[in-house]
Design a protein around this motif. Structure first.
Motif, short mmCIF file in Angstrom:
data_model
loop_
_atom_site.label_atom_id
_atom_site.label_comp_id
_atom_site.label_asym_id
_atom_site.label_seq_id
_atom_site.Cartn_x
_atom_site.Cartn_y
_atom_site.Cartn_z
N ALA A 80 9.06 21.14 -17.61
CA ALA A 80 8.47 21.22 -19.11
C ALA A 80 7.35 22.14 -19.13
CB ALA A 80 7.86 19.83 -19.52
N ARG A 81 6.69 22.32 -18.06
CA ARG A 81 5.42 23.20 -17.80
C ARG A 81 6.10 24.69 -17.88
NH1 ARG A 81 3.27 18.96 -14.96
NH2 ARG A 81 4.01 19.76 -12.93
N GLN A 82 7.12 24.79 -17.07
CA GLN A 82 7.92 26.19 -17.17
C GLN A 82 8.51 26.37 -18.46
OE1 GLN A 82 10.93 25.16 -14.24
NE2 GLN A 82 9.65 25.87 -12.41
N HIS A 83 8.95 25.28 -19.17
CA HIS A 83 9.45 25.78 -20.52
C HIS A 83 8.38 26.03 -21.42
CE1 HIS A 83 13.36 24.09 -19.32
NE2 HIS A 83 13.87 24.56 -20.07
N VAL A 84 7.26 25.91 -21.25
CA VAL A 84 5.96 26.33 -22.04
C VAL A 84 5.77 27.79 -21.87
CG1 VAL A 84 3.68 25.83 -22.44
CG2 VAL A 84 5.04 23.81 -22.45
N GLN A 85 5.89 27.81 -20.53
CA GLN A 85 5.41 29.18 -20.12
C GLN A 85 6.38 30.20 -20.68
OE1 GLN A 85 5.13 28.91 -15.84
NE2 GLN A 85 2.99 28.22 -16.11
N TYR A 86 7.66 30.01 -20.78
CA TYR A 86 8.60 30.77 -21.34
C TYR A 86 8.92 30.93 -22.85
CZ TYR A 86 11.00 29.71 -16.60
OH TYR A 86 11.37 29.51 -15.42
N GLY A 87 7.95 30.08 -23.60
CA GLY A 87 7.68 29.98 -24.88
C GLY A 87 8.61 29.18 -25.61
#
Length: 139
Positions: A80-87
């Motif tokens: 989920a945190r990675q997805h936030v970073q991806y936008g």
């Protein structure tokens, strides 16, 4: 809301069939995702070979741990945190879920029963809820 034992079995059985399909479902999934929602294409690299592989591996692990999704929470939180970073925006989880389940239905055709669809929808809803919760809290 935990999946019932019957739903767990439906997901496992249908996933086994999906993985036997001649074309990897992850490739079909991304094709359908970009066709139906072209605006999300910008969130992904031009070359999708790695992405399709990682996506399939993630679903593999999710299905393997379906009977105990709590065990998946740390992995899903990281994702989920990675997805936030991806936008990725939270509303996009629903888009991805719908396309994924429709891709499975397209592959399995009549073998993808309404009960199997409901089981996958329950699994996806629970998974997405964890990820959305984690992405909004920033843990």
């Amino acid at each position: 809301m935990a999946l019932t034992p019957e739903q767990v079995q439906l997901v496992k059985d249908s996933y086994s069939l999906i993985c036997k399909h001649s074309e990897p479902y992850s490739i079909l999934f991304y094709h359908q995702l970009f066709l139906k929602h072209p605006f999300v294409r910008a969130l992904f690299p031009d070359e999708l070979a790695h992405q399709t592989s990682v996506f399939k591996q993630t679903i593999d692990v999710l299905v393997e741990n379906i009977a105990d999704l709590a065990r998946m929470r740390p992995t899903l939180a990281t994702l989920a945190r990675q997805h936030v970073q991806y936008g990725v925006d939270t509303y996009q989880y629903a888009i991805v879920g719908a396309v994924l389940i429709d891709t499975f239905a397209e592959i399995l055709e009549s073998r993808f029963t309404s009960e199997a669809r409901k089981a996958w929808e329950a699994l996806y809803a629970e998974t997405a809820a964890i990820m959305i919760s984690e992405s909004s809290t920033g843990h």
